[in-house]
Motif scaffolding. Structure first.
Motif, PDB file in Angstrom:
ATOM      1  N   ALA B 183      -7.160  -2.270  13.161  1.00 28.44           N
ATOM      2  CA  ALA B 183      -8.000  -2.269  11.767  1.00 28.44           C
ATOM      3  C   ALA B 183      -7.020  -0.983  10.931  1.00 28.44           C
ATOM      4  O   ALA B 183      -6.144  -0.460  11.541  1.00 28.44           O
ATOM      5  CB  ALA B 183      -9.328  -2.036  12.065  1.00 28.44           C
ATOM      6  N   LEU B 184      -6.275  -1.676  10.178  1.00 27.07           N
ATOM      7  CA  LEU B 184      -5.623  -0.967   9.711  1.00 27.07           C
ATOM      8  C   LEU B 184      -6.344  -0.974   7.809  1.00 27.07           C
ATOM      9  O   LEU B 184      -5.485  -0.304   7.002  1.00 27.07           O
ATOM     10  CB  LEU B 184      -4.820  -1.636   9.590  1.00 27.07           C
ATOM     11  N   THR B 185      -7.490  -0.832   7.958  1.00 29.65           N
ATOM     12  CA  THR B 185      -8.278  -0.868   6.266  1.00 29.65           C
ATOM     13  C   THR B 185      -8.891   0.935   6.093  1.00 29.65           C
ATOM     14  O   THR B 185      -8.593   1.575   6.940  1.00 29.65           O
ATOM     15  CB  THR B 185     -10.058  -1.139   6.624  1.00 29.65           C
ATOM     16  N   PRO B 187      -9.004   4.235   5.464  1.00 30.19           N
ATOM     17  CA  PRO B 187     -10.757   5.377   4.840  1.00 30.19           C
ATOM     18  C   PRO B 187     -10.546   5.406   3.798  1.00 30.19           C
ATOM     19  O   PRO B 187      -9.762   5.566   2.908  1.00 30.19           O
ATOM     20  CB  PRO B 187     -10.005   6.723   5.564  1.00 30.19           C
ATOM     21  N   LYS B 188     -11.778   5.859   3.527  1.00 32.25           N
ATOM     22  CA  LYS B 188     -12.110   5.718   2.174  1.00 32.25           C
ATOM     23  C   LYS B 188     -12.077   6.596   1.009  1.00 32.25           C
ATOM     24  O   LYS B 188     -11.516   7.729   1.461  1.00 32.25           O
ATOM     25  CB  LYS B 188     -14.106   6.312   2.086  1.00 32.25           C
ATOM     26  N   LEU B 219       2.667   2.465   5.101  1.00 37.12           N
ATOM     27  CA  LEU B 219       1.103   1.972   4.869  1.00 37.12           C
ATOM     28  C   LEU B 219       1.062   0.780   3.650  1.00 37.12           C
ATOM     29  O   LEU B 219       0.037   0.135   3.527  1.00 37.12           O
ATOM     30  CB  LEU B 219      -0.023   2.979   5.000  1.00 37.12           C
ATOM     31  N   VAL B 222       1.349  -2.219   4.623  1.00 36.64           N
ATOM     32  CA  VAL B 222       0.486  -2.719   5.477  1.00 36.64           C
ATOM     33  C   VAL B 222      -0.627  -3.262   4.861  1.00 36.64           C
ATOM     34  O   VAL B 222      -1.829  -2.192   4.707  1.00 36.64           O
ATOM     35  CB  VAL B 222       0.265  -2.522   6.731  1.00 36.64           C
TER      36      VAL B 222
END
Lengths: 413, 401
Positions: B183-185, B187-188, B219, B222
């Protein structure tokens, strides 16, 4: 460097992330007294947690997992609670004699090894190496208990010389074979938690090892190693890489540190911290995940028991689980997109565990908040780039703190 | 010096080539690789599989008919009935059913006795030697990194799905791309502005801090990284912890990502994948068979899936093991071993001279094929490059006839 920067650098490197109050006190006491104070507790043993006995078999496996979790929890708590250099040195030695619970399969044995590292890790390496060659966890990890006179097992002897004491190039393949014979006869038991020497499994014949010919047992071998001319430079190199610049020191630095530090590890640490090249290493050392986390926990006043197990797994470093006998990577290996993302995420989670610290930060005037944040996190200063990002969030102390923890300045020290 | 970490290439230690450090951590999203196109007609593709820990070659491709084999390994030898037979002399480890099937279809090549002069038995140093292709003194560039330098230096030409760039993909002026799985979503609340801000270079900062900042810039690139690939959330407690390699995602997942990129028509020419855990000093037989199974299944499936594409797979390890077993039913560090090649028109069969099990060098096999011969073949035949440029003037080459 200001005087404050000097003591902050010293404490950041020797201990697990100093708090602003600790830097204040060090500034008051001066560099010499501060060094004395942080190095003083090295070499003391501690009361280990009672994890219960190791249980063999299938039923034991579940319990072993609980024991492993509790051992990690206990150690993190200790790291956070101790302001001195002792616990960080124990962590250094753990990564140096890198042993993994995955194969040892016994948390009590891992803690017993750690106690050995604590007891002998600050003194002359002679007793340390002797003790480690009798350490049940290390013997199990490197197949020492399978090493007998009828057919030696070379795993322990090889890694002992290559990684733990001398470094590549200081010994020959014949030394590995002879070293394996010297170490025959030791057995380790998870159930009793001890290592014993079984004379009939030992090869008593004469060997030629590191230029010495005769009967060699584990103690003689340990003494040959620590007296070898490659030993202290190897250790100084490993210490410098973890406490200094993250890179191997040049020959002149090795010679200076060895001459000033003598044979005891505490002396070598002191020599590194007072070496003329040490101050210039500021900003060059990448924090390992455990260092990053424990530093944050100490500065934010978080109870380590509230930090989820997952944090260190996500950050890529779990105590008692080094990836190989070579230990954990150093330097830029910890600077990847994945690790950066993990730091962003866990910075937020840590901040959520520290409402009082967030409130405290919120009490400083918004214009002074960035400096208050630098003081809190013991960062010498923010670059213009980072200052710009933080300034955008200065009105929201919780967000500001999380960004500070995730910043490039906090990842490297 | 070399033992500090096998990642020493990528430590900011001065031994690393500047280009590799600058590019070495550069991450690309899977999307970047899937969409990668080149002006040039696409050549063949190389998939290099690194086995960390020193895989026991003699119990992988097994000389079951040689009496010296069983004599040296009384408690851990495979007999004729157990091996997956190749011919009257050799058989494969029972864990390699998929590769055995490929061999039967003339699609698997076994190269015997691959090694290098003056073998080093340190995991870390020997792996450096294989990855730099510099046996005398491993330098700071990997052999495929040097190929990449010559091929124009676009990182997307050489891709790894491991968290850290393997040294073999580090060139002098360029480096391969790492494509982190998982996962490279973000953080909020972490906005692109934050990433771009932290990712801005600051004048005069130390290289390590510059690298830390550059990761934020990476990042930004990505995004929406990997669909259908899930992060490893749980450590695998049962995985062997003797690996002398880093922690990579499971081989199956790495190869699945390679397959996707190739099928999408990516112009990437080289993929590096790895599997660790081959260091069995004790109780080897069952453990090695089991880990070879974890190599065999995904690898054979991958070769099948790539059957009508021009994809060559090469499998190697830093060394083989001692001929004689130790008393712990394991083996100590050795020298020459087997290299496996499959797919892309590689003619199946056994190549090279099997090393003698009786005429030994201090208990270890004498290598009969220099690994640079294998690399030269891969560079010339698969990548269409000049091997001598990459391999420091090395002129040998593995031939299949």
């Amino acid at each position: 460097m200001t005087d404050r920067d000097t003591v902050a650098h010293l404490l950041r490197r020797l201990t697990f992330g100093p708090t602003a109050a600790e830097v204040d006190a060090a500034l008051e006491a001066g560099v010499g007294a501060t060094l004395d104070a942080v190095l003083a507790p090295i070499g003391r043993t501690v009361t280990l947690p009672d994890l219960g006995a190791f249980q063999p078999g299938k039923e034991g496996r579940q319990d072993a997992r609980r024991q492993a979790r509790e051992a990690v929890q206990w150690w993190l708590q200790r790291m956070a609670a101790q302001p001195g250099a002792a616990e960080k040195l124990t962590f250094f030695w753990h990564g140096h004699w890198a042993t993994s619970i995955q194969k040892v399969r016994s948390a009590p044995l891992m803690l017993a090894q750690q106690q050995t590292l604590r007891r002998y890790g600050g003194g002359d390496t002679g007793p340390l190496v002797r003790a480690m060659l009798r350490d049940p966890a290390l013997i199990l990890w490197l197949d020492g208990q399978r090493n007998t006179r009828t057919a030696p097992n070379e795993n322990l002897a090889r890694e002992l010389m290559e990684l733990f004491t001398l470094g590549v190039g200081a010994y020959t393949e014949d030394d590995v074979k002879a070293g394996a014979r010297a170490l025959t006869g030791w057995r380790a038991s998870r159930t009793s938690g001890t290592a014993t020497f079984v004379p009939r499994r030992h090869d008593p014949g004469p060997v030629t090892l590191l230029g010495h010919t005769g009967r060699v047992d584990a103690d003689t071998y340990a003494d040959l190693l620590v007296r070898h001319p490659a030993h202290l430079p190897h250790l100084v190199t490993r210490l410098w890489v973890r406490y200094g610049s993250g890179a191997a020191p040049d020959a002149a630095t090795i010679a200076r540190v060895t001459a000033a530090g003598g044979r005891s590890t505490t002396g070598l640490l002191r020599a590194i911290a007072t070496d003329p090249a040490f101050a210039a290493t500021a900003g060059q050392l990448v924090k390992q995940p455990v260092e990053w986390l424990i530093g944050a926990v100490r500065q934010l006043g978080i109870d380590t028991d509230t930090v989820p197990d997952k944090a260190l797994r996500a950050l890529g470093q779990v105590p008692f689980r080094p990836p190989s006998v070579g230990g954990w990577p150093v330097g830029a290996a910890w600077l990847t997109t994945s690790s950066t993302r993990a730091r962003l995420e866990h910075a937020q989670k840590l901040t959520a565990l520290a409402p009082d610290t967030v409130a405290e930060l919120g009490r400083s005037a918004p214009a002074a908040r960035l400096d208050a944040l630098a003081r809190l996190l013991v960062v010498d200063g923010w670059s213009e780039r980072t200052r710009a990002v933080l300034a955008d969030s200065a009105a929201d102390p919780r967000r500001l703190l999380a960004l500070g923890l995730a910043s490039p300045e906090y990842a490297v020290h | 010096m070399d033992t500090i970490t096998r990642r020493r290439f990528l430590t900011a230690s001065g031994v690393v080539a500047a280009g590799a450090l600058a590019a070495g951590g550069t991450a690309y999203g899977l999307r970047d690789i899937l969409d990668f196109r080149s002006e040039k007609p696409r050549g063949r593709t190389l998939v290099l599989v690194t086995l960390y820990g020193g895989n026991d070659g003699l119990n992988t491709v097994i000389p079951y008919a040689d009496p010296a084999y069983a004599a040296n390994r009384p408690s851990m030898a495979y007999d004729e009935g157990e091996v997956l037979r190749l011919d009257d002399e050799f058989g494969l480890n029972p864990g390699l059913a998929g590769l055995h099937r490929l061999y039967g279809q003339d699609r698997l090549a076994v190269v015997h006795g691959v090694g290098y002069p003056k073998p080093d038995r340190s995991h870390f140093r020997s792996m450096d030697i294989w990855q730099t292709a510099q046996p005398d003194r491993p330098g700071t560039t990997g052999w495929l990194g040097r190929w990449l330098d010559d091929a124009g230096g676009d990182p997307r030409l050489a891709v790894s799905f491991e968290p850290v760039l393997p040294p073999l993909l580090a060139g002098a002026t360029s480096a391969g791309a790492t494509v982190p799985g998982g996962a490279l979503t973000l953080p909020k609340g972490v906005t692109p502005q934050v990433l771009a801000g932290f990712g801005t270079p600051a004048a005069g900062e130390p290289p390590a801090r510059a690298r830390a900042a550059a990761c934020f810039a990476d990042l930004v690139k990505v995004r929406d990284l990997v669909d259908g690939v899930i992060a490893d959330d749980e450590a695998d407690d049962d995985a062997p912890a003797t690996a002398t390699g880093g922690q990579a995602p499971p081989l199956e997942r790495q190869l699945a990502l390679v397959a996707r990129c190739i099928e999408a028509g990516s112009a990437t020419r080289v993929y590096s994948v790895s599997l660790g855990g081959f260091d069995f000093h004790a109780d080897e037989k069952g453990a090695q068979e089991s880990i070879l199974g974890t190599l065999d299944k995904p690898l054979a499936a991958f070769v099948e899936r790539m059957a009508d594409r021009d994809v060559v797979v090469a499998v190697y390890s830093e060394f083989g093991r001692r001929v004689r077993a130790n008393a712990s039913e394991g083996t100590d560090h050795g020298t020459a071993s087997t290299v496996l090649l499959a797919g892309g028109g590689i003619p199946g069969g056994r190549y090279g001279e099997p090393p003698s099990l009786t005429d030994l060098d201090d208990g270890d096999l004498r290598h009969t094929t220099d690994f640079r011969d294998v690399y030269a073949m891969l560079l010339a035949d698969v990548l269409g490059a000049d091997p001598e440029r990459v391999l420091g003037g090395w002129t040998g080459r593995l031939r299949f006839s």
